[in-house]
Design a protein around this motif. Structure first.
Motif, PDB file in Angstrom:
ATOM      1  N   ALA A 181      27.535  33.128  36.661  1.00  0.00           N
ATOM      2  CA  ALA A 181      26.313  33.702  36.090  1.00  0.00           C
ATOM      3  C   ALA A 181      26.564  35.097  35.533  1.00  0.00           C
ATOM      4  O   ALA A 181      26.039  35.453  34.472  1.00  0.00           O
ATOM      5  N   HIS A 182      27.396  35.882  36.213  1.00  0.00           N
ATOM      6  CA  HIS A 182      27.699  37.228  35.740  1.00  0.00           C
ATOM      7  C   HIS A 182      28.447  37.166  34.402  1.00  0.00           C
ATOM      8  O   HIS A 182      28.102  37.892  33.458  1.00  0.00           O
ATOM      9  N   ARG A 183      29.462  36.326  34.326  1.00  0.00           N
ATOM     10  CA  ARG A 183      30.219  36.197  33.064  1.00  0.00           C
ATOM     11  C   ARG A 183      29.326  35.696  31.939  1.00  0.00           C
ATOM     12  O   ARG A 183      29.407  36.175  30.812  1.00  0.00           O
ATOM     13  N   ARG A 184      28.463  34.763  32.246  1.00  0.00           N
ATOM     14  CA  ARG A 184      27.557  34.204  31.233  1.00  0.00           C
ATOM     15  C   ARG A 184      26.587  35.282  30.737  1.00  0.00           C
ATOM     16  O   ARG A 184      26.352  35.414  29.540  1.00  0.00           O
ATOM     17  N   ASP A 185      26.038  36.063  31.648  1.00  0.00           N
ATOM     18  CA  ASP A 185      25.082  37.100  31.293  1.00  0.00           C
ATOM     19  C   ASP A 185      25.759  38.229  30.511  1.00  0.00           C
ATOM     20  O   ASP A 185      25.240  38.689  29.500  1.00  0.00           O
ATOM     21  N   GLU A 186      26.903  38.693  30.974  1.00  0.00           N
ATOM     22  CA  GLU A 186      27.612  39.778  30.309  1.00  0.00           C
ATOM     23  C   GLU A 186      28.020  39.379  28.891  1.00  0.00           C
ATOM     24  O   GLU A 186      27.959  40.171  27.981  1.00  0.00           O
ATOM     25  N   GLY A 187      28.425  38.163  28.719  1.00  0.00           N
ATOM     26  CA  GLY A 187      28.833  37.699  27.399  1.00  0.00           C
ATOM     27  C   GLY A 187      27.690  37.639  26.400  1.00  0.00           C
ATOM     28  O   GLY A 187      27.863  37.870  25.217  1.00  0.00           O
ATOM     29  N   ARG A 188      26.506  37.351  26.846  1.00  0.00           N
ATOM     30  CA  ARG A 188      25.370  37.211  25.932  1.00  0.00           C
ATOM     31  C   ARG A 188      24.704  38.541  25.611  1.00  0.00           C
ATOM     32  O   ARG A 188      24.217  38.743  24.530  1.00  0.00           O
ATOM     33  N   ARG A 189      24.663  39.454  26.540  1.00  0.00           N
ATOM     34  CA  ARG A 189      23.904  40.680  26.329  1.00  0.00           C
ATOM     35  C   ARG A 189      24.702  41.793  25.685  1.00  0.00           C
ATOM     36  O   ARG A 189      24.148  42.623  24.989  1.00  0.00           O
ATOM     37  N   PHE A 190      25.984  41.883  25.964  1.00  0.00           N
ATOM     38  CA  PHE A 190      26.714  43.085  25.599  1.00  0.00           C
ATOM     39  C   PHE A 190      27.894  42.837  24.656  1.00  0.00           C
ATOM     40  O   PHE A 190      28.804  43.638  24.626  1.00  0.00           O
ATOM     41  N   ALA A 228      32.601  25.566  59.614  1.00  0.00           N
ATOM     42  CA  ALA A 228      33.226  25.706  58.301  1.00  0.00           C
ATOM     43  C   ALA A 228      32.197  25.676  57.163  1.00  0.00           C
ATOM     44  O   ALA A 228      32.452  26.213  56.086  1.00  0.00           O
ATOM     45  N   ALA A 229      31.053  25.080  57.392  1.00  0.00           N
ATOM     46  CA  ALA A 229      30.044  24.946  56.338  1.00  0.00           C
ATOM     47  C   ALA A 229      29.591  26.290  55.770  1.00  0.00           C
ATOM     48  O   ALA A 229      29.500  26.424  54.540  1.00  0.00           O
ATOM     49  N   PRO A 230      29.301  27.319  56.575  1.00  0.00           N
ATOM     50  CA  PRO A 230      28.900  28.600  55.975  1.00  0.00           C
ATOM     51  C   PRO A 230      29.985  29.191  55.076  1.00  0.00           C
ATOM     52  O   PRO A 230      29.672  29.797  54.047  1.00  0.00           O
ATOM     53  N   ALA A 231      31.247  28.998  55.430  1.00  0.00           N
ATOM     54  CA  ALA A 231      32.333  29.481  54.561  1.00  0.00           C
ATOM     55  C   ALA A 231      32.316  28.735  53.231  1.00  0.00           C
ATOM     56  O   ALA A 231      32.491  29.334  52.170  1.00  0.00           O
ATOM     57  N   GLY A 232      32.104  27.447  53.287  1.00  0.00           N
ATOM     58  CA  GLY A 232      32.010  26.660  52.054  1.00  0.00           C
ATOM     59  C   GLY A 232      30.841  27.083  51.191  1.00  0.00           C
ATOM     60  O   GLY A 232      30.962  27.207  49.963  1.00  0.00           O
ATOM     61  N   TRP A 233      29.689  27.305  51.818  1.00  0.00           N
ATOM     62  CA  TRP A 233      28.521  27.757  51.068  1.00  0.00           C
ATOM     63  C   TRP A 233      28.747  29.143  50.471  1.00  0.00           C
ATOM     64  O   TRP A 233      28.278  29.437  49.366  1.00  0.00           O
ATOM     65  N   THR A 234      29.487  30.003  51.176  1.00  0.00           N
ATOM     66  CA  THR A 234      29.799  31.336  50.654  1.00  0.00           C
ATOM     67  C   THR A 234      30.662  31.233  49.412  1.00  0.00           C
ATOM     68  O   THR A 234      30.433  31.934  48.418  1.00  0.00           O
ATOM     69  N   VAL A 235      31.651  30.347  49.445  1.00  0.00           N
ATOM     70  CA  VAL A 235      32.517  30.142  48.275  1.00  0.00           C
ATOM     71  C   VAL A 235      31.701  29.611  47.104  1.00  0.00           C
ATOM     72  O   VAL A 235      31.837  30.098  45.965  1.00  0.00           O
ATOM     73  N   VAL A 236      30.846  28.636  47.353  1.00  0.00           N
ATOM     74  CA  VAL A 236      30.014  28.072  46.283  1.00  0.00           C
ATOM     75  C   VAL A 236      29.101  29.147  45.691  1.00  0.00           C
ATOM     76  O   VAL A 236      28.961  29.259  44.465  1.00  0.00           O
ATOM     77  N   ALA A 237      28.479  29.962  46.541  1.00  0.00           N
ATOM     78  CA  ALA A 237      27.593  31.020  46.053  1.00  0.00           C
ATOM     79  C   ALA A 237      28.366  32.074  45.264  1.00  0.00           C
ATOM     80  O   ALA A 237      27.887  32.560  44.231  1.00  0.00           O
ATOM     81  N   ALA A 238      29.579  32.412  45.707  1.00  0.00           N
ATOM     82  CA  ALA A 238      30.395  33.394  44.988  1.00  0.00           C
ATOM     83  C   ALA A 238      30.805  32.864  43.621  1.00  0.00           C
ATOM     84  O   ALA A 238      30.779  33.604  42.627  1.00  0.00           O
ATOM     85  N   LEU A 239      31.178  31.598  43.560  1.00  0.00           N
ATOM     86  CA  LEU A 239      31.534  30.997  42.271  1.00  0.00           C
ATOM     87  C   LEU A 239      30.332  30.957  41.331  1.00  0.00           C
ATOM     88  O   LEU A 239      30.467  31.251  40.129  1.00  0.00           O
ATOM     89  N   ALA A 240      29.173  30.612  41.854  1.00  0.00           N
ATOM     90  CA  ALA A 240      27.956  30.592  41.029  1.00  0.00           C
ATOM     91  C   ALA A 240      27.607  31.996  40.540  1.00  0.00           C
ATOM     92  O   ALA A 240      27.221  32.177  39.371  1.00  0.00           O
TER      93      ALA A 240
END
Length: 74
Positions: A64-73, A48-60
């Protein structure tokens, strides 16, 4: 092994690795390979750990995408 016997610090480090190992993505992959190659029954936590790490990485990545898009464009 030294003159006085095994190093207690090495024993402590080995125990520390044994405790955290099931929660790392690499252990989950190893458990799957061991299960496919031998009669080893995989540990459910390690699987189950790789699934948890995948969720954490997707959330991060989403954060990061929302933060970057909001500042640049805007």
């Amino acid at each position: 092994m030294g003159v006085r016997g095994p190093d207690p610090a090495a024993r402590h480090r080995r125990r520390f690795i044994e405790v955290i190992s099931p929660y790392t993505p690499a252990r989950g992959a190893a458990e799957l390979i061991w299960g496919a190659a031998t009669d080893h029954t995989p540990d459910p936590v390690a699987l189950a750990a790789p699934a948890g790490w995948t969720v954490v990485a997707a959330l991060a990545a989403a954060w990061a995408h929302r933060r970057d898009e909001g500042r640049r464009f805007t």
